[in-house]
Enzyme design. Structure first.
Site, mmCIF file in Angstrom:
data_model
loop_
_atom_site.group_PDB
_atom_site.id
_atom_site.type_symbol
_atom_site.label_atom_id
_atom_site.label_comp_id
_atom_site.label_asym_id
_atom_site.label_seq_id
_atom_site.Cartn_x
_atom_site.Cartn_y
_atom_site.Cartn_z
ATOM 1 N N GLU A 18 0.149 7.525 -4.853
ATOM 2 C CA GLU A 18 -0.312 7.786 -6.106
ATOM 3 C C GLU A 18 -2.258 7.690 -6.020
ATOM 4 O OE1 GLU A 18 -1.096 8.530 -9.330
ATOM 5 O OE2 GLU A 18 -0.006 8.190 -10.806
ATOM 6 N N ARG A 101 -0.332 -3.452 -17.150
ATOM 7 C CA ARG A 101 -0.932 -2.430 -16.179
ATOM 8 C C ARG A 101 -1.911 -1.396 -15.917
ATOM 9 N NH1 ARG A 101 0.930 1.708 -13.299
ATOM 10 N NH2 ARG A 101 2.614 1.541 -12.714
ATOM 11 N N ASN A 103 -3.205 1.956 -14.594
ATOM 12 C CA ASN A 103 -2.690 3.097 -13.954
ATOM 13 C C ASN A 103 -3.747 4.415 -13.428
ATOM 14 O OD1 ASN A 103 0.004 3.990 -13.440
ATOM 15 N ND2 ASN A 103 0.046 6.218 -14.694
ATOM 16 N N GLU A 121 6.729 -1.116 -16.319
ATOM 17 C CA GLU A 121 8.186 -0.544 -16.241
ATOM 18 C C GLU A 121 8.895 -1.089 -16.011
ATOM 19 O OE1 GLU A 121 7.796 3.838 -15.442
ATOM 20 O OE2 GLU A 121 7.224 3.098 -13.432
ATOM 21 N N ASN A 154 -2.875 8.376 -17.387
ATOM 22 C CA ASN A 154 -1.856 8.866 -16.516
ATOM 23 C C ASN A 154 -3.740 9.782 -16.149
ATOM 24 O OD1 ASN A 154 -1.084 9.174 -14.059
ATOM 25 N ND2 ASN A 154 1.683 8.980 -15.583
ATOM 26 N N ASP A 204 1.262 13.851 -14.964
ATOM 27 C CA ASP A 204 1.266 13.238 -14.320
ATOM 28 C C ASP A 204 -0.229 12.867 -13.925
ATOM 29 O OD1 ASP A 204 1.327 10.507 -12.519
ATOM 30 O OD2 ASP A 204 3.422 10.290 -12.273
#
Length: 299
Positions: A18, A101, A103, A121, A154, A204
């Protein structure tokens, strides 16, 4: 139109790669592996990635004006000193929630660090809904919460005139825009500018090019798409050899290369044997557009 080339440049096989960001000073690509709990720096010269392990899921990394980096780690904003491999907590959010958490996160044109949270998740894209929020870490290290009820906070970026903030809450399958006040960092007037098609799957990470068009990585869609935020039209689709494309940024000497992160988390052996580069970092050349250099956190 020059021909588009796609190459897997780092085959570390991230669980969830990421937050790619180009570090011009180092001439290197930064990115994180959320589940692998590592911050990476990949050099196009050595073609090697150095990794720094951290003590919680690390979901975004950004450049800092004073040098080194800031990261989002678990539910903390933290500072990372690369040479010493030292992580120092700046502040914590979501203290009332045990299972969230951070992202994705990114720095705005005024040097503020925007980042959002989500529930942990159970498996990919399966989680307790509406547990997340969107936050900003200001240069004075204070934190503002913009809104909550987010599923998976996101991709985010800003228009070239800095008047619009673009944002993705993945499970809404929508790319949204807000009016943006650069002086205060306030956002308002939320609207959807693009709804993803079925085969594009889940939006995303995201970045913007010098023509003001957005590039969105499609998780489970195996592609990045280029959108016109003014017309809401898709202009281009670039397919990758992996399904779980997670985010994208421009980099290289003149920001003409695109880097795309991907994930392998949740894939079984058979799936991985069909997509051995899952979790790798991809370089796309020949797009014919350039990106905007990343902003630096001013705190």
């Amino acid at each position: 139109m020059s021909s588009v080339r796609i190459e897997c440049v780092a085959k570390e096989g991230c669980g969830i790669g990421e937050s790619p960001v180009w570090d011009e000073k180092e001439g290197a690509l930064l990115y994180v592996d959320i589940t692998g709990r590592k911050v990476y720096r990949w050099s196009p010269v050595t073609r090697q990635a150095q990794a720094i392990p951290v003590d919680a899921p690390v979901s975004s990394v950004a450049l800092r004006k004073s040098g080194d980096y800031v990261i989002t780690l678990g539910t903390r904003f933290a500072a990372l000193t690369w040479k010493e491999e030292l992580v120092t907590t700046i502040t914590q959010v979501d203290k009332d929630k045990a299972n969230t958490r951070f992202n994705d996160g990114k720095v705005d044109p005024a040097g503020r660090y925007f980042a959002g949270t989500m529930a942990e998740e159970i498996r990919p894209a399966v989680l307790e809904r509406r547990q997340g929020s969107l936050y900003t870490l200001f240069p004075d290290l204070s934190v503002v919460k913009h809104f909550d009820q987010v599923d998976i906070s996101n991709g985010l970026d800003w228009s070239l005139d800095h008047r619009t903030f673009f944002y993705i809450d993945s499970l809404s399958y929508s790319v949204d825009a807000f009016d943006y006040d650069l002086q205060t960092g306030k956002i308002g007037n939320r609207r959807s500018i693009y709804k993803l098609e079925k085969e594009e799957s889940i939006p995303d990470g995201m970045c913007i090019d010098t023509e003001g068009k957005l590039w969105v990585a499609c998780y489970d869609g195996g592609r990045v798409i280029r959108l016109d935020p003014e017309t809401g039209k898709r202009l281009q689709t670039v397919k990758l050899p992996v399904d779980k494309t997670t985010s994208c940024c421009f980099g290289g000497k003149d920001y003409s290369e695109m880097y795309v992160t991907s994930a392998s988390f949740g894939m079984d052996k058979e799936w991985l044997s069909r997509q051995p580069e899952a979790g790798g970092i991809f370089k796309i050349t020949g797009l014919g557009v350039k990106g905007v250099p990343p902003y630096l956190f001013a705190g």
